[in-house]
Design an enzyme around this catalytic site. Structure first.
Site, PDB file in Angstrom:
ATOM      1  N   HIS A 127       0.838  -1.203   0.000  1.00 54.47           N
ATOM      2  CA  HIS A 127       0.000   0.000   0.000  1.00 54.47           C
ATOM      3  C   HIS A 127       0.876   1.257   0.000  1.00 54.47           C
ATOM      4  O   HIS A 127       0.732   2.139  -0.860  1.00 54.47           O
ATOM      5  CB  HIS A 127      -0.915  -0.020   1.228  1.00 54.47           C
ATOM      6  CG  HIS A 127      -1.838   1.146   1.338  1.00 54.47           C
ATOM      7  ND1 HIS A 127      -3.154   1.084   0.958  1.00 54.47           N
ATOM      8  CD2 HIS A 127      -1.630   2.417   1.760  1.00 54.47           C
ATOM      9  CE1 HIS A 127      -3.718   2.269   1.148  1.00 54.47           C
ATOM     10  NE2 HIS A 127      -2.814   3.108   1.638  1.00 54.47           N
ATOM     11  N   GLU A 128       1.799   1.319   0.944  1.00 56.19           N
ATOM     12  CA  GLU A 128       2.639   2.528   1.043  1.00 56.19           C
ATOM     13  C   GLU A 128       3.557   2.651  -0.170  1.00 56.19           C
ATOM     14  O   GLU A 128       3.838   3.765  -0.623  1.00 56.19           O
ATOM     15  CB  GLU A 128       3.430   2.519   2.357  1.00 56.19           C
ATOM     16  CG  GLU A 128       2.570   2.514   3.631  1.00 56.19           C
ATOM     17  CD  GLU A 128       1.497   3.597   3.679  1.00 56.19           C
ATOM     18  OE1 GLU A 128       1.685   4.661   3.068  1.00 56.19           O
ATOM     19  OE2 GLU A 128       0.439   3.357   4.316  1.00 56.19           O
ATOM     20  N   HIS A 164       1.722   4.462  -2.862  1.00 56.12           N
ATOM     21  CA  HIS A 164       1.798   5.921  -2.678  1.00 56.12           C
ATOM     22  C   HIS A 164       3.178   6.424  -3.125  1.00 56.12           C
ATOM     23  O   HIS A 164       3.303   7.440  -3.809  1.00 56.12           O
ATOM     24  CB  HIS A 164       1.628   6.278  -1.198  1.00 56.12           C
ATOM     25  CG  HIS A 164       0.207   6.223  -0.693  1.00 56.12           C
ATOM     26  ND1 HIS A 164      -0.796   6.999  -1.229  1.00 56.12           N
ATOM     27  CD2 HIS A 164      -0.369   5.513   0.310  1.00 56.12           C
ATOM     28  CE1 HIS A 164      -1.927   6.755  -0.570  1.00 56.12           C
ATOM     29  NE2 HIS A 164      -1.700   5.858   0.360  1.00 56.12           N
ATOM     30  N   GLU A 166      -4.757   7.617  -3.126  1.00 51.71           N
ATOM     31  CA  GLU A 166      -5.251   6.353  -2.565  1.00 51.71           C
ATOM     32  C   GLU A 166      -5.547   5.337  -3.675  1.00 51.71           C
ATOM     33  O   GLU A 166      -5.457   4.130  -3.466  1.00 51.71           O
ATOM     34  CB  GLU A 166      -6.486   6.626  -1.701  1.00 51.71           C
ATOM     35  CG  GLU A 166      -6.873   5.512  -0.746  1.00 51.71           C
ATOM     36  CD  GLU A 166      -5.859   5.249   0.375  1.00 51.71           C
ATOM     37  OE1 GLU A 166      -4.890   6.017   0.533  1.00 51.71           O
ATOM     38  OE2 GLU A 166      -6.041   4.244   1.086  1.00 51.71           O
TER      39      GLU A 166
END
Ligand code: ZN
Length: 501
Positions: free
Chosen positions: A265-266, A269, A295
């Site tokens: 997820h990170e 980003h 997101e």
């Protein structure tokens, strides 16, 4: 380039670099700073924050901006210079419309709010938090009035996170989603083929998890020569230029899922920030278009890629070699099913793909009711619990597991929650377009070839930095406005298969 445009760019480059330096102090605070330095760090950050605000809202900056607007008059609407000046104007107006006294009051109340919230949550005592929350909504209401809006007070607030998006857009999005999501959640709950996720629980030593998550994020395209991964209590991504984009994660030695998927997820980003064009560095066009678009990148890598069957089959042999004992009696297919288990739960951050948006919907509805005065803060816990029961079929046994679970409201982040859902919907819509352009995408992922997908995202999303408003960007990248259709199609197909619906 005209002198005034050059001066404008130099001024905003300085503001951008000061902001990056302040960001680095914040990153350090959450990773390596000794706890005894908290007071000194708070003062350093406050000093930099004040300096940034003063420069950003000064008459001199305003004059440079006005001169730059004159200099770009007549240039094509789509040129970088025109867009750069426009974003600067948006930021400048927002910052100067708020009286300094109100900004200071919100900053002070945020520090108090977070502290009281943490204690109230720990003590499961909503009454302790209620007056603080009431005041925060009051301050935020005042700031919305200063910023101005056309139709709904919420418009002024969501504009801070998702420029160009309104409460009506969000209401339409949730109206499209709600009935289908509630129905899918119920169908899954009644499935005769439940998912067993025992494979994810066992002994997964932290050192091996660290090695594994690093190799996975590097494989999907996170450039570790311009980034690094550290440990923090709450996973996050922080960037101090496109060439220094850092992620954090946390490890649970008894549960495999957390670090692997938080890291992906990170990294999603981070790859967005690393893909911001070099030419935009130090300008108002660097970085991502909005929180929702950001997101969409993290969710795409975490869910559309990371929780796909193809990815699970690629990653599983690596998991097995790191954790031979814990995974001795399992296989890739069991892992795929386990990471996609759907359980209506109390806590948003632990929610699966299907139920997640029901958590954000509930917060959006409550925020609107609180802002317009339809709901009183003292009645909030009951309203929260009633909606949890209606949408997810669960009732929080305590307020700590319910209305007190998120930090956002305590620090004035009102209008923020819908961006999570915008990101979810957009991740699926982008995926649909990427799959149309890359017909072998699934096979590529199964073979660990992530470059084609990252390349598509670079060209169609990252290359624009924050040049376009989210709505413009979505249209450019996918050819249509954002809707719930691609997301619901994706969920329905995937979970009909997993749960034999
Ligand atoms: Zn995120």
């Amino acid at each position: 380039m005209s002198d005034s445009l050059q001066e404008f760019k130099a001024r905003f480059a300085m503001i951008s670099r000061l902001g990056q330096a302040a960001g680095l102090l914040g990153w350090d605070q959450q990773t390596y700073m000794p706890s005894g330095a908290a007071m000194a760090r708070a003062e350093q950050m406050a000093a930099l924050g004040q300096m940034l605000h003063e420069i950003g809202t000064s008459d001199e900056t305003g004059n440079l901006l006005t001169a730059a607007e004159a200099a770009i008059a007549g240039q094509p609407e789509d040129s970088d210079d025109v867009r750069m000046v426009r974003v600067a104007r948006r930021e400048f107006d927002k910052a100067t419309k708020l009286p300094v006294a109100l900004v200071t009051e919100i900053a002070r109340h945020t520090a108090i709010g977070q502290d009281v919230w943490a204690r109230a949550r720990h003590a499961n005592d909503f009454a302790m938090f209620a007056p603080v929350l009431e005041k925060m909504f009051d301050l935020v209401r005042q700031s919305a009035e200063c910023l101005g809006y056309k139709d709904h007070i919420y418009d002024a607030l969501i504009e801070n996170f998702e420029p160009g998006t309104t409460a009506a857009d969000v209401a339409t999005m949730f109206a499209e989603l709600k009935p289908d999501l509630v129905a899918l959640t119920q169908a899954i709950a009644q499935s005769k083929r439940p998912v067993d996720d025992r494979v994810l629980h066992g002994d997964f030593p932290t050192e091996q998890q660290k090695a594994l998550t690093l190799s996975v994020v590097a494989a999907i395209g996170y450039d570790l020569t311009r980034g690094r991964q550290d440990i923090a209590e709450h996973p996050f991504c922080a960037n101090f230029s496109r060439d220094d984009v850092r992620i954090t994660t946390r490890f649970d030695p008894k549960f495999l899922n957390q670090a692997l998927y938080a890291s992906m997820h990170e990294a999603g980003h981070a790859m967005y920030e690393q893909g911001s064009p070099a030419a935009y560095e130090g300008t108002t066009l660097s970085g991502g278009a909005s929180l929702g678009v950001h997101e969409s990148q993290s969710r795409l890598w975490e869910n559309l890629v990371g929780r796909s069957r193809a990815f699970c089959h690629w990653v599983y042999p690596q998991l097995k070699s790191q954790f031979p004992d814990a995974l001795a009696h399992s296989d890739a297919e069991a892992f795929y099913r386990a990471v996609n288990k759907v359980t209506p739960s109390l806590i948003r951050v632990e929610a699966d793909e299907v139920t997640y948006n029901l958590h954000t919907l509930l917060r959006f509805e409550l925020e609107c009711d609180l802002l317009t005065g339809t709901l009183a803060v003292t009645d909030l816990p009951d309203a929260w619990n009633a909606r949890m029961e209606a949408y997810l079929g669960v009732t929080p046994p305590t307020n700590a597991d319910g209305v007190l679970q998120d930090v956002h409201w305590s620090c004035g982040l009102i209008g923020y929650f819908p961006t999570y859902s915008i990101g979810n919907l957009l991740s699926a819509q982008l995926w649909e377009s990427a799959t149309a352009a890359l017909p072998s995408l699934n096979t590529q992922i199964e073979h660990g070839e992530f470059d084609p997908l990252l390349g598509w995202l670079r060209t169609n999303v990252h290359a624009y930095g924050s040049k376009y408003l989210p709505k413009e960007l979505v249209l450019k990248a996918t050819g249509k406005p954002l809707s719930a259709r691609a997301y619901m199609d994706y969920l329905t197909a995937k979970y009909t298969d997993i749960y034999s619906l």
